[in-house]
Design a protein around this motif. Sequence first.
Motif, PDB file in Angstrom:
ATOM      1  N   SER A 114       1.035  -1.007  -0.202  1.00 30.25           N
ATOM      2  CA  SER A 114       0.071   0.338   0.139  1.00 30.25           C
ATOM      3  C   SER A 114       0.989   1.143   0.019  1.00 30.25           C
ATOM      4  CB  SER A 114      -0.821   0.103   1.344  1.00 30.25           C
ATOM      5  OG  SER A 114      -1.723  -1.057   1.217  1.00 30.25           O
ATOM      6  N   THR A 115       0.448   2.327  -0.682  1.00 28.08           N
ATOM      7  CA  THR A 115       1.027   3.578  -0.717  1.00 28.08           C
ATOM      8  C   THR A 115       0.211   4.699  -0.917  1.00 28.08           C
ATOM      9  OG1 THR A 115       3.041   4.834  -1.480  1.00 28.08           O
ATOM     10  CG2 THR A 115       1.572   3.702  -2.993  1.00 28.08           C
ATOM     11  N   ARG A 168      10.586   6.232   9.783  1.00 21.21           N
ATOM     12  CA  ARG A 168       9.984   5.480  10.759  1.00 21.21           C
ATOM     13  C   ARG A 168       9.522   4.106  10.142  1.00 21.21           C
ATOM     14  NH1 ARG A 168       5.271   9.588  12.278  1.00 21.21           N
ATOM     15  NH2 ARG A 168       6.637  11.176  13.240  1.00 21.21           N
ATOM     16  N   PHE A 169       9.892   3.092  10.969  1.00 25.93           N
ATOM     17  CA  PHE A 169       9.429   1.399  10.859  1.00 25.93           C
ATOM     18  C   PHE A 169       8.660   1.085  11.738  1.00 25.93           C
ATOM     19  CE2 PHE A 169      10.914  -3.066  10.929  1.00 25.93           C
ATOM     20  CZ  PHE A 169      10.204  -3.569   9.754  1.00 25.93           C
ATOM     21  N   ARG A 170       7.505   0.520  11.275  1.00 27.12           N
ATOM     22  CA  ARG A 170       6.541   0.002  12.264  1.00 27.12           C
ATOM     23  C   ARG A 170       5.995  -1.451  11.784  1.00 27.12           C
ATOM     24  NH1 ARG A 170       0.494   2.549  13.202  1.00 27.12           N
ATOM     25  NH2 ARG A 170      -0.241   1.278  15.007  1.00 27.12           N
ATOM     26  N   VAL A 171       5.891  -2.276  12.751  1.00 24.77           N
ATOM     27  CA  VAL A 171       5.410  -3.534  12.567  1.00 24.77           C
ATOM     28  C   VAL A 171       4.125  -3.704  13.060  1.00 24.77           C
ATOM     29  CG1 VAL A 171       5.924  -5.956  13.025  1.00 24.77           C
ATOM     30  CG2 VAL A 171       7.684  -4.341  12.548  1.00 24.77           C
ATOM     31  N   PHE A 172       3.150  -4.543  12.453  1.00 24.21           N
ATOM     32  CA  PHE A 172       1.747  -4.523  13.021  1.00 24.21           C
ATOM     33  C   PHE A 172       1.479  -5.918  13.598  1.00 24.21           C
ATOM     34  CE2 PHE A 172       1.832  -1.067  10.006  1.00 24.21           C
ATOM     35  CZ  PHE A 172       0.933  -0.022  10.591  1.00 24.21           C
ATOM     36  N   ALA A 173       2.520  -6.663  13.900  1.00 25.40           N
ATOM     37  CA  ALA A 173       2.271  -8.295  13.987  1.00 25.40           C
ATOM     38  C   ALA A 173       1.435  -8.280  15.331  1.00 25.40           C
ATOM     39  CB  ALA A 173       3.782  -8.787  14.487  1.00 25.40           C
ATOM     40  N   GLY A 174       1.553  -7.285  16.127  1.00 29.56           N
ATOM     41  CA  GLY A 174       0.581  -7.465  17.591  1.00 29.56           C
ATOM     42  C   GLY A 174      -0.785  -7.341  17.157  1.00 29.56           C
ATOM     43  N   VAL A 182       6.765   1.547   6.213  1.00 25.70           N
ATOM     44  CA  VAL A 182       8.174   2.203   6.172  1.00 25.70           C
ATOM     45  C   VAL A 182       7.572   3.874   5.631  1.00 25.70           C
ATOM     46  CG1 VAL A 182      10.122   2.847   4.897  1.00 25.70           C
ATOM     47  CG2 VAL A 182       9.738   0.511   5.753  1.00 25.70           C
ATOM     48  N   GLN A 183       8.010   4.882   6.559  1.00 24.06           N
ATOM     49  CA  GLN A 183       7.929   6.124   6.069  1.00 24.06           C
ATOM     50  C   GLN A 183       9.128   6.863   5.894  1.00 24.06           C
ATOM     51  OE1 GLN A 183       6.007   9.485   8.539  1.00 24.06           O
ATOM     52  NE2 GLN A 183       4.338   9.361   7.066  1.00 24.06           N
ATOM     53  N   ILE A 184       9.401   7.763   5.044  1.00 20.68           N
ATOM     54  CA  ILE A 184      10.455   8.439   4.951  1.00 20.68           C
ATOM     55  C   ILE A 184      10.033  10.208   5.027  1.00 20.68           C
ATOM     56  CG2 ILE A 184      12.465   9.031   3.587  1.00 20.68           C
ATOM     57  CD1 ILE A 184      12.005   6.386   2.146  1.00 20.68           C
ATOM     58  N   ARG A 185      10.696  10.762   5.549  1.00 19.45           N
ATOM     59  CA  ARG A 185      10.346  12.332   5.878  1.00 19.45           C
ATOM     60  C   ARG A 185      10.978  13.041   4.466  1.00 19.45           C
ATOM     61  NH1 ARG A 185       8.683  14.071  10.658  1.00 19.45           N
ATOM     62  NH2 ARG A 185       7.986  16.244   9.545  1.00 19.45           N
ATOM     63  N   HIS A 186      10.097  13.549   3.650  1.00 18.11           N
ATOM     64  CA  HIS A 186      10.707  14.121   2.434  1.00 18.11           C
ATOM     65  C   HIS A 186       9.543  14.716   1.759  1.00 18.11           C
ATOM     66  CE1 HIS A 186      12.719  14.857  -1.326  1.00 18.11           C
ATOM     67  NE2 HIS A 186      13.800  14.280  -0.763  1.00 18.11           N
ATOM     68  N   PRO A 232       6.843   9.975   1.540  1.00 19.35           N
ATOM     69  CA  PRO A 232       6.448   8.472   1.122  1.00 19.35           C
ATOM     70  C   PRO A 232       6.444   7.420   2.132  1.00 19.35           C
ATOM     71  CG  PRO A 232       8.044   9.736  -0.238  1.00 19.35           C
ATOM     72  CD  PRO A 232       7.969  10.538   0.911  1.00 19.35           C
ATOM     73  N   THR A 233       5.395   6.767   2.003  1.00 14.42           N
ATOM     74  CA  THR A 233       4.705   6.019   2.908  1.00 14.42           C
ATOM     75  C   THR A 233       4.160   4.680   2.373  1.00 14.42           C
ATOM     76  OG1 THR A 233       3.997   7.632   4.500  1.00 14.42           O
ATOM     77  CG2 THR A 233       3.182   5.290   4.842  1.00 14.42           C
ATOM     78  N   PHE A 234       5.114   3.420   2.868  1.00 16.06           N
ATOM     79  CA  PHE A 234       4.820   2.125   2.232  1.00 16.06           C
ATOM     80  C   PHE A 234       4.263   1.048   3.524  1.00 16.06           C
ATOM     81  CE2 PHE A 234       7.750   4.632  -0.154  1.00 16.06           C
ATOM     82  CZ  PHE A 234       7.155   4.515  -1.426  1.00 16.06           C
ATOM     83  N   ARG A 235       3.184   0.503   3.069  1.00 18.00           N
ATOM     84  CA  ARG A 235       2.850  -0.850   4.049  1.00 18.00           C
ATOM     85  C   ARG A 235       2.974  -1.914   3.116  1.00 18.00           C
ATOM     86  NH1 ARG A 235      -1.761  -0.003   8.463  1.00 18.00           N
ATOM     87  NH2 ARG A 235      -2.105  -2.181   9.373  1.00 18.00           N
ATOM     88  N   PHE A 236       3.439  -2.875   3.665  1.00 17.87           N
ATOM     89  CA  PHE A 236       3.767  -4.125   2.930  1.00 17.87           C
ATOM     90  C   PHE A 236       3.764  -5.456   3.809  1.00 17.87           C
ATOM     91  CE2 PHE A 236       7.508  -2.200   4.400  1.00 17.87           C
ATOM     92  CZ  PHE A 236       8.413  -3.245   4.940  1.00 17.87           C
TER      93      PHE A 236
END
Length: 267
Positions: A114-115, A168-174, A182-186, A232-236
């Motif tokens: 997703s983006t 930023r790197f976030r895990v949704f396993a919980g 992953v998000q990159i400030r730009h 830019p933000t990417f969920r995968f």
Amino acid sequence: MLSRMRHLAIQVAAAAMILGATAAARAAEDEATWTSIKPDIFGERAIAADAGVISLDAPDRAEDAALVPIDIHIAIPEADHRAVVVVTLVVDENPSPVVATFTLGEATRHFDLSTRVRVNAYSYVRAVAQTSDGTLYMARAFVKASGGCSSPAVKDPAEAKANLGKMRFRVFAGTGRDEAQVQIRHPNYSGLQMDQVTRLYTPAWFVQTLSVTQGETILFTMEGGISISEDPTFRFSYRADGRPVTVEAKDTEGHVFRQGFTGDGGT
């Protein structure tokens, strides 16, 4: 009475024919842009539509044309031993139609990505998957949005530069979902945005390449353009296995950003 009924039936049939012709003309018009840009992107290669290999979710009408959420789902049937190697995301009516090209890790058969993208005018959004044997498959969705590529940046330029490249790197396993983000400030300037003070166009400046690796394994890489949204933000799809995650990006001005994270989302 019978004559009146026949007359009514003829009117209904004529109306149906007009509506059908109008719908066909509209469909042809909607595909006109795709017909003109497809050879520049994929040449004369055949593309299969709605084959179940790839699907795409997008809003019918976007709340914010500069931040349109796009969800791509890859699912190779169990009896099919191929993998998806590349996914190309396209917005037909954008000034630069190819939003990004994603190269996936080895033997990718099931993957969600997703983006957020900019949509400049009412347009089809397309995701085209290439399988390991070179076959192309396409999914599409029509999105009603306008002005996304010229919409002013949300953040102040000074703030954007002060936080440039922070990740930023976030895990949704919980949450029960095998996903990470992953998000990159730009600022990801498109080159079509006008500075509200100087009334001059802000030059294009955006994240051009991105790679996400887990240990030594590449999860995916991206080559992007002006249509990826600010920050830019990417969920995968992602499954933590103890190996660290490394994210590296490079923008069009040559800045390189690299950060490592623990597999559970810590730095």
